[in-house]
Design a protein around this motif. Sequence first.
Motif, mmCIF file in Angstrom:
data_model
loop_
_atom_site.group_PDB
_atom_site.id
_atom_site.type_symbol
_atom_site.label_atom_id
_atom_site.label_comp_id
_atom_site.label_asym_id
_atom_site.label_seq_id
_atom_site.Cartn_x
_atom_site.Cartn_y
_atom_site.Cartn_z
ATOM 1 N N ALA A 52 -2.427 3.443 12.360
ATOM 2 C CA ALA A 52 -2.958 2.423 13.268
ATOM 3 C C ALA A 52 -4.030 1.612 12.537
ATOM 4 O O ALA A 52 -4.541 2.044 11.501
ATOM 5 N N GLY A 53 -4.360 0.445 13.086
ATOM 6 C CA GLY A 53 -5.434 -0.368 12.531
ATOM 7 C C GLY A 53 -6.756 0.372 12.629
ATOM 8 O O GLY A 53 -6.918 1.248 13.483
ATOM 9 N N TYR A 54 -7.682 0.024 11.723
ATOM 10 C CA TYR A 54 -9.014 0.647 11.686
ATOM 11 C C TYR A 54 -8.951 2.142 11.446
ATOM 12 O O TYR A 54 -9.786 2.884 11.945
ATOM 13 N N THR A 55 -7.919 2.621 10.724
ATOM 14 C CA THR A 55 -7.912 4.043 10.371
ATOM 15 C C THR A 55 -7.851 4.190 8.855
ATOM 16 O O THR A 55 -7.426 3.274 8.142
ATOM 17 N N CYS A 56 -8.281 5.345 8.388
ATOM 18 C CA CYS A 56 -8.308 5.635 6.952
ATOM 19 C C CYS A 56 -7.410 6.822 6.645
ATOM 20 O O CYS A 56 -7.133 7.636 7.525
ATOM 21 N N ALA A 57 -6.990 6.892 5.402
ATOM 22 C CA ALA A 57 -6.252 8.079 4.948
ATOM 23 C C ALA A 57 -6.695 8.386 3.531
ATOM 24 O O ALA A 57 -6.973 7.482 2.736
ATOM 25 N N TYR A 58 -6.781 9.668 3.239
ATOM 26 C CA TYR A 58 -7.118 10.118 1.886
ATOM 27 C C TYR A 58 -5.815 10.412 1.155
ATOM 28 O O TYR A 58 -4.862 10.900 1.750
ATOM 29 N N GLY A 59 -5.761 10.079 -0.119
ATOM 30 C CA GLY A 59 -4.520 10.357 -0.847
ATOM 31 C C GLY A 59 -4.637 10.012 -2.316
ATOM 32 O O GLY A 59 -5.726 9.916 -2.882
ATOM 33 N N THR A 60 -3.482 9.769 -2.935
ATOM 34 C CA THR A 60 -3.412 9.558 -4.372
ATOM 35 C C THR A 60 -2.693 8.247 -4.682
ATOM 36 O O THR A 60 -1.715 7.903 -4.011
ATOM 37 N N VAL A 61 -3.219 7.535 -5.684
ATOM 38 C CA VAL A 61 -2.458 6.398 -6.214
ATOM 39 C C VAL A 61 -1.715 6.916 -7.434
ATOM 40 O O VAL A 61 -2.304 7.591 -8.284
ATOM 41 N N ARG A 62 -0.435 6.640 -7.487
ATOM 42 C CA ARG A 62 0.377 7.102 -8.620
ATOM 43 C C ARG A 62 0.860 5.913 -9.429
ATOM 44 O O ARG A 62 1.112 4.848 -8.875
ATOM 45 N N ASP A 63 0.986 6.110 -10.731
ATOM 46 C CA ASP A 63 1.522 5.020 -11.549
ATOM 47 C C ASP A 63 3.045 4.977 -11.384
ATOM 48 O O ASP A 63 3.621 5.777 -10.646
ATOM 49 N N GLN A 64 3.664 4.030 -12.099
ATOM 50 C CA GLN A 64 5.079 3.803 -11.836
ATOM 51 C C GLN A 64 5.959 4.988 -12.253
ATOM 52 O O GLN A 64 7.059 5.133 -11.755
ATOM 53 N N ALA B 170 0.839 -1.203 0.000
ATOM 54 C CA ALA B 170 0.000 0.000 0.000
ATOM 55 C C ALA B 170 0.872 1.250 0.000
ATOM 56 O O ALA B 170 0.599 2.210 -0.728
ATOM 57 N N GLU B 171 1.929 1.220 0.780
ATOM 58 C CA GLU B 171 2.808 2.388 0.879
ATOM 59 C C GLU B 171 3.455 2.710 -0.465
ATOM 60 O O GLU B 171 3.653 3.865 -0.809
ATOM 61 N N ARG B 172 3.746 1.649 -1.227
ATOM 62 C CA ARG B 172 4.413 1.865 -2.527
ATOM 63 C C ARG B 172 3.490 2.514 -3.549
ATOM 64 O O ARG B 172 3.952 3.243 -4.417
ATOM 65 N N VAL B 173 2.190 2.218 -3.471
ATOM 66 C CA VAL B 173 1.290 2.753 -4.503
ATOM 67 C C VAL B 173 0.543 4.015 -4.056
ATOM 68 O O VAL B 173 0.005 4.741 -4.871
ATOM 69 N N PHE B 174 0.523 4.254 -2.759
ATOM 70 C CA PHE B 174 -0.354 5.290 -2.198
ATOM 71 C C PHE B 174 0.445 6.446 -1.592
ATOM 72 O O PHE B 174 1.350 6.232 -0.796
ATOM 73 N N THR B 175 0.082 7.698 -1.982
ATOM 74 C CA THR B 175 0.715 8.883 -1.392
ATOM 75 C C THR B 175 -0.326 9.596 -0.540
ATOM 76 O O THR B 175 -1.319 10.117 -1.073
ATOM 77 N N PRO B 176 -0.163 9.589 0.783
ATOM 78 C CA PRO B 176 -1.180 10.204 1.645
ATOM 79 C C PRO B 176 -1.174 11.721 1.523
ATOM 80 O O PRO B 176 -0.111 12.331 1.369
ATOM 81 N N ALA B 177 -2.357 12.324 1.604
ATOM 82 C CA ALA B 177 -2.467 13.782 1.499
ATOM 83 C C ALA B 177 -1.846 14.461 2.716
ATOM 84 O O ALA B 177 -1.291 15.544 2.616
ATOM 85 N N ASN B 178 -1.965 13.779 3.877
ATOM 86 C CA ASN B 178 -1.462 14.415 5.102
ATOM 87 C C ASN B 178 0.021 14.114 5.361
ATOM 88 O O ASN B 178 0.580 14.532 6.377
ATOM 89 N N GLY B 179 0.639 13.345 4.465
ATOM 90 C CA GLY B 179 2.077 13.089 4.577
ATOM 91 C C GLY B 179 2.464 12.035 5.607
ATOM 92 O O GLY B 179 3.628 11.657 5.718
ATOM 93 N N LYS B 180 1.464 11.493 6.319
ATOM 94 C CA LYS B 180 1.781 10.488 7.344
ATOM 95 C C LYS B 180 2.005 9.127 6.681
ATOM 96 O O LYS B 180 1.141 8.646 5.933
ATOM 97 N N PRO B 181 3.164 8.513 6.897
ATOM 98 C CA PRO B 181 3.443 7.253 6.195
ATOM 99 C C PRO B 181 2.452 6.151 6.584
ATOM 100 O O PRO B 181 1.983 6.102 7.727
ATOM 101 N N VAL B 182 2.159 5.263 5.619
ATOM 102 C CA VAL B 182 1.221 4.162 5.860
ATOM 103 C C VAL B 182 1.709 3.300 7.018
ATOM 104 O O VAL B 182 0.924 2.848 7.858
ATOM 105 N N SER B 183 3.016 3.103 7.089
ATOM 106 C CA SER B 183 3.570 2.231 8.138
ATOM 107 C C SER B 183 3.280 2.783 9.530
ATOM 108 O O SER B 183 3.293 2.033 10.504
ATOM 109 N N ALA B 184 2.954 4.082 9.612
ATOM 110 C CA ALA B 184 2.670 4.673 10.927
ATOM 111 C C ALA B 184 1.174 4.676 11.244
ATOM 112 O O ALA B 184 0.768 5.096 12.327
#
Length: 454
Positions: free
Chosen positions: A46-58, A30-44
């Motif tokens: 918590a479970g049961y949380t959502c983030a809005y962002g962008t999927v970018r191609d290669q 998920a971290e590789r394909v998804f860029t969060p709008a708020n800049g918080k890395p996916v690895s950080a």
Amino acid sequence: MSTIAAISTPNAVGGIAVIRISGPDALTVAERVFTPANGKPVSAMAGYTCAYGTVRDQAGNPLDDVVLTVFRAPHSYTGEDTAELSCHGGLFLSRQVLRLCFAAGAEPAGPGEFTKRAFLAGKLSLTQAESVMDLISARGDAELRCARSLREGAVFRRIHACTDRLVELLSDLAAWADYPEEDIPSVEPENLCASLTGLHAELSAVAATYDYGRILREGINTVIVGRPNVGKSTLMNRLSGFERSIVTDVAGTTRDVVEESVRLGDLTLRLSDTAGLRDTADRVEQIGVEIAYRRLEDAELVLAVFDSTSPLQPQDQELINRIGNRRAVAVCNKSDVGALLDMQELDRHFDYVIPLSAKTGEGMDKLSAALHALFLADAPDPQAGVLSNERQKHCVMAALEQLSAAISAVRAGESLDCVTVLLEDGANVLLELTGERATEAVVEQVFARFCVGK
Ligand code: GDP
Ligand code: MG
């Protein structure tokens, strides 16, 4: 364990599409394909949380705005780390997002693989996993109630209670066989027989629930039969809600069997409208009549149509004889114009005699009520557990066979070793049913029925 991904929403255009990723590397993918709008890395996250962002191609170009939901093991459907990307529901778009997930290290999920992982992680029993497909395919309240109860473990608990009793009996037998000199109460054949008979009765009751579930899922094989011109095709059309069969006042209009599935409350009728029953010199019509009688032989429900504007004819009597003990309803059609039919005679042969007019629709509610009474009056309570497929039924029948053999062996005074072997086999098929001891082949077979993404 690999990390898998699939589109979990239908293979169609919709408001959103969900790409589900599950496995140890789900969040990395998920971290590789998804860029969060708020800049918080996916690895950080918590479970049961959502983030809005962008999927970018290669190449780094934005492909779509998405919402990422993170589930952390073991608190997810599969029990593994899971990420779900909700993107706009275009076919091309969702496939592009999925491809990016593959490029980022995920593998394509097989049919039902998410649910299979949930089963392997001990989140679901095998019967509960099977309920997922039943929930998806339920078409009405009754089917949904059965599927929900299955999901909640009703069948699992009922079968498990039987397995527990069998295992208890087996341990009594083992203790008696292993330590005969010790002060263990002996296994009395009479008590053993009584316990086994009780268990047999309970499992027979479980087996009987299968037919109810099957009728809900597959519908009732129903044949509409009667003399020419009594209104069979008009009834067919009334039930279907459209002009399915050709209706004329010319006797012998319907020759081929006309089929249609209709919903009537919680019931599905698989209707066959047939040629009118009469002796005829017309070769084609004659074959139609023969087929009508054959359909009657196979039917689970006979709608025997009579004409209210005339007394019973010899052909009507012949039909009554052919119906014999089959589940049948006598439909006295054309109630809008006549009442010459001998209802008392019909009452002698049928549990349900319904005057109605297929033309005006008057009395159709009574027909519906009669069918519900015939098929659903003694319906089992879904919460007590209703078997939902052939596999489950097959296991229960196999266990019943072993129990019957064990009862006969005890009665015949055979060795307790022999009884033990039979009961062990019985316990094993029940453990296979719940999945507590199912072979890989059985598990494969169960999930092969699933769709990809579930
Ligand atoms: P089938 O040969 O048994 O299939 O009978 P059809 O459905 O073709 O109907 C034969 C004739 O009876 C047609 O003219 C229908 O319009 C008429 N008919 C059928 N049902 C009714 C009914 O309930 N009331 C009246 N008055 N006529 C009906
Ligand atoms: Mg007809």
